[in-house]
Design a protein around this motif. Structure first.
Motif, PDB file in Angstrom:
ATOM      1  N   VAL A  42      44.440  39.548  42.864  1.00  0.00           N
ATOM      2  CA  VAL A  42      44.018  38.412  43.665  1.00  0.00           C
ATOM      3  C   VAL A  42      42.851  37.754  42.928  1.00  0.00           C
ATOM      4  O   VAL A  42      42.005  38.437  42.344  1.00  0.00           O
ATOM      5  N   ARG A  43      42.825  36.415  42.911  1.00  0.00           N
ATOM      6  CA  ARG A  43      41.762  35.664  42.249  1.00  0.00           C
ATOM      7  C   ARG A  43      40.841  35.057  43.300  1.00  0.00           C
ATOM      8  O   ARG A  43      41.316  34.474  44.291  1.00  0.00           O
ATOM      9  N   ASP A  44      39.527  35.176  43.087  1.00  0.00           N
ATOM     10  CA  ASP A  44      38.605  34.587  44.052  1.00  0.00           C
ATOM     11  C   ASP A  44      38.218  33.174  43.622  1.00  0.00           C
ATOM     12  O   ASP A  44      38.640  32.685  42.564  1.00  0.00           O
ATOM     13  N   ALA A  45      37.414  32.506  44.428  1.00  0.00           N
ATOM     14  CA  ALA A  45      37.056  31.115  44.165  1.00  0.00           C
ATOM     15  C   ALA A  45      36.212  30.959  42.909  1.00  0.00           C
ATOM     16  O   ALA A  45      36.123  29.858  42.347  1.00  0.00           O
ATOM     17  N   ASP A  46      35.594  32.061  42.445  1.00  0.00           N
ATOM     18  CA  ASP A  46      34.782  32.022  41.227  1.00  0.00           C
ATOM     19  C   ASP A  46      35.602  32.303  39.968  1.00  0.00           C
ATOM     20  O   ASP A  46      35.047  32.354  38.861  1.00  0.00           O
ATOM     21  N   ASP A  97      44.057  30.795  45.210  1.00  0.00           N
ATOM     22  CA  ASP A  97      42.974  31.773  45.342  1.00  0.00           C
ATOM     23  C   ASP A  97      43.095  32.502  46.671  1.00  0.00           C
ATOM     24  O   ASP A  97      43.438  31.907  47.692  1.00  0.00           O
ATOM     25  N   GLY A  98      42.810  33.802  46.641  1.00  0.00           N
ATOM     26  CA  GLY A  98      42.820  34.586  47.864  1.00  0.00           C
ATOM     27  C   GLY A  98      44.148  35.192  48.226  1.00  0.00           C
ATOM     28  O   GLY A  98      44.233  36.009  49.146  1.00  0.00           O
ATOM     29  N   ARG A 139      37.291  35.139  39.343  1.00  0.00           N
ATOM     30  CA  ARG A 139      37.376  36.561  39.001  1.00  0.00           C
ATOM     31  C   ARG A 139      38.629  37.168  39.618  1.00  0.00           C
ATOM     32  O   ARG A 139      39.071  36.757  40.680  1.00  0.00           O
ATOM     33  N   TYR A 140      39.135  38.191  38.957  1.00  0.00           N
ATOM     34  CA  TYR A 140      40.381  38.819  39.384  1.00  0.00           C
ATOM     35  C   TYR A 140      40.114  40.246  39.848  1.00  0.00           C
ATOM     36  O   TYR A 140      39.400  41.002  39.188  1.00  0.00           O
ATOM     37  N   THR A 141      40.704  40.599  40.989  1.00  0.00           N
ATOM     38  CA  THR A 141      40.541  41.936  41.557  1.00  0.00           C
ATOM     39  C   THR A 141      41.892  42.627  41.644  1.00  0.00           C
ATOM     40  O   THR A 141      42.857  42.067  42.182  1.00  0.00           O
ATOM     41  N   THR A 143      35.693  44.279  40.330  1.00  0.00           N
ATOM     42  CA  THR A 143      36.657  43.301  39.828  1.00  0.00           C
ATOM     43  C   THR A 143      36.979  43.605  38.368  1.00  0.00           C
ATOM     44  O   THR A 143      36.235  44.324  37.692  1.00  0.00           O
TER      45      THR A 143
END
Length: 513
Positions: A395-399, A355-356, A401-403, A333
């Motif tokens: 894409v951003r996750d629930a925590d 998110d997602g 963080r960005y990937t 990430t």
């Protein structure tokens, strides 16, 4: 309006606070203390005044990473003149374009680089003088001789925080470079955010950057950040090969090493350097330019015991705005927003995405450029009020963080689902036979887009049943619809000078077999 000159904060403050005798820069041949740099930058400012360069006019720099670079760069800013560092790997035609576009009055050029521009400099109506750093002036002026003629007394020009201080030209991976105008306060903005709050840089740090000073990333790494705390920088004028970087790590024993994914992978896989270490004082590494594959980050940590902080930055925003941090690392990430920066992910119609879901990354930044020079339409598209469009899909996750998923123009859909070239590439390079990979869309006989991969193999790798092995490997890693339908083995991948893969060239068939 109060006055602010970046050199007063970056350089003069260090001398005022008692660091005049502290080593600021070494380039393996010469050294500069902060006090010497202050004096030499004043001489450079006086030289520009003697050459008739006025406030806000431009001077171009085609200069290698030696102690001469900060002398000229900071001397120009001290004089209220706008330095324009240029990529040292451009062609004569590209230099002709950029020198003409910037209307540079003076060109400072390293002796080794002069032959590339020798047939250009006489045909530019705005260019009035060439100053060569080195021993052979080629009929022009020698920097050392000209500086020696000047006084080391100079009253720093009372510029303003929002006044243009320097330009950087974008890498121009899909066309001619664009000049990004940065103001005086932008340098300190990157130091107060990323350098201070993510790196935690201190006065006793010794910095080594593989990225050169003419890059936004390298300028922060090797000039802004160390000077913001009175630290020391090791400059390298040569190409950053694995052997050379290991030699510099051994000789200078830096505490911070700034690299890029391609270099970290090359250093890990260089047979001649398999027994090399990374020094005894190294406390952190950083990566930018392209997203760092998880496998590379984990392998580096396993071998050297030091983490790599992966992040993303841009010429437009001057340095990293999204990053992992020493206490919060998740390989694969780009981490979270750097303190002081805000980010959004938006759909094609400008709506925020949840998110997602994949969206384009927009950034609100204290270090944003004020626009492109002579590129009004592109400025309006990129710099939109407080927000800057990056052209990167994330894409951003629930925590939180960005990937990284890819550049907006690199993404494509397979069976109606977005495919990230970077995700497929990251899966491919975890196979033991693959050193590097690049993925682009290719139309099948029915005209539907599918992934096509170009791979560079590790030395000694077997090619028997390679396609089937890689296809199954990708299926197992990231999903059955994302595997490459075609795989070409090539000798090398086309890249920008920053190490970014030029996928558009692969789409156009420019691969080296």
């Amino acid at each position: 309006m109060s006055t602010y000159n970046a050199v007063t904060w970056l350089l003069d403050r260090n001398v005022d606070e008692g660091r005049g005798a502290k080593l600021a820069f070494t380039d393996t041949v010469s050294e500069l203390t902060y006090g010497e740099l202050q004096r030499q930058s004043r001489r450079a400012a006086n030289l520009l005044r003697r050459l008739g360069v006025r406030r806000e006019e431009r001077v171009a720099m085609i200069m290698l990473d030696t102690v001469d670079f900060p002398i000229v760069f900071l001397g120009a800013i001290r004089a209220g003149v706008v330095p324009v560092p240029l990529n040292t790997l451009l062609t004569a035609d590209q230099y002709a374009y950029v020198l003409s576009d910037s209307r540079a009055r003076v060109l400072f050029v390293s002796e080794a680089l002069y032959p590339v521009v020798k047939d250009v400099v006489g045909h530019l109506p705005d260019l009035e003088c060439v100053v060569v750093a080195g021993k052979n002036a080629f009929g022009h002026k020698l920097l050392a001789e000209e500086l020696a003629k000047e006084s080391d007394s100079f009253a720093t020009v009372e510029t303003h925080a929002e006044e243009p201080a320097f330009w950087l030209y974008s890498s121009g991976s899909t066309g001619m470079p664009k000049g990004v105008r940065h103001v005086h306060s932008n340098l300190q903005a990157t130091a107060d955010t990323y350098a201070k709050q993510v790196l935690g840089i201190k006065e006793n740090d010794v910095c080594l950057s593989a990225a050169k000073l003419f890059f936004a990333y390298g300028l922060g790494n090797a000039l802004t950040f160390p000077m913001s705390v009175g630290a020391t920088t090791v400059l390298n004028s040569e190409r950053p090969t694995p052997a050379l970087m290991f030699a510099l790590l051994s000789k200078y024993n830096p505490t911070i090493f700034y690299g890029a994914p391609t270099l970290f992978a090359a250093m890990l896989n260089d047979e001649a350097s398999k027994n090399e270490r990374a020094g005894t004082r190294l406390r952190i590494c950083t990566s930018a330019g392209e997203a760092l594959p998880e496998s590379v980050g984990l392998a580096w940590k396993a071998r050297f015991g030091v983490d790599i902080l992966d992040g993303i930055g841009s010429t437009e925003l001057l340095h990293i705005f999204l990053s992992n941090s020493p206490s919060d690392i998740k390989y694969g990430t780009s981490g979270r927003p750097v303190p002081g920066y805000k980010v959004r992910l938006v759909s094609d119609d400008g709506a925020d995405v949840p998110d997602g879901e994949i969206g384009e990354l927009l950034v609100e930044a204290p270090s944003a450029g004020e626009g492109y020079w002579n590129q009004r339409a592109k400025s309006r598209h990129t710099f939109q009020g407080h927000w800057t469009r990056t052209g990167d899909k994330y894409v951003r996750d629930a925590d939180g963080r960005y990937t990284f998923c890819g550049r907006a123009d690199d993404m494509f859909k397979v069976s109606g689902i977005w495919v990230s070239p970077f995700e497929v590439e990251s899966a491919l390079i975890t196979h033991p036979a693959v050193l590097e990979a690049a993925v682009v869309p290719e139309a099948d006989p029915e005209g539907l887009l599918k992934p096509k991969a170009y791979v560079v193999l590790r030395a000694g790798s077997q090619t028997d049943n390679l396609y089937e092995a890689l296809k199954e490997h990708v299926k197992q890693k990231i999903g059955p619809w994302k595997y490459p339908r075609w795989i070409d083995v090539v000798d090398s991948l086309p890249k920008t000078a920053t190490g970014k893969i030029q996928r558009y060239k692969l789409r156009e068939g420019e691969a080296k077999h």
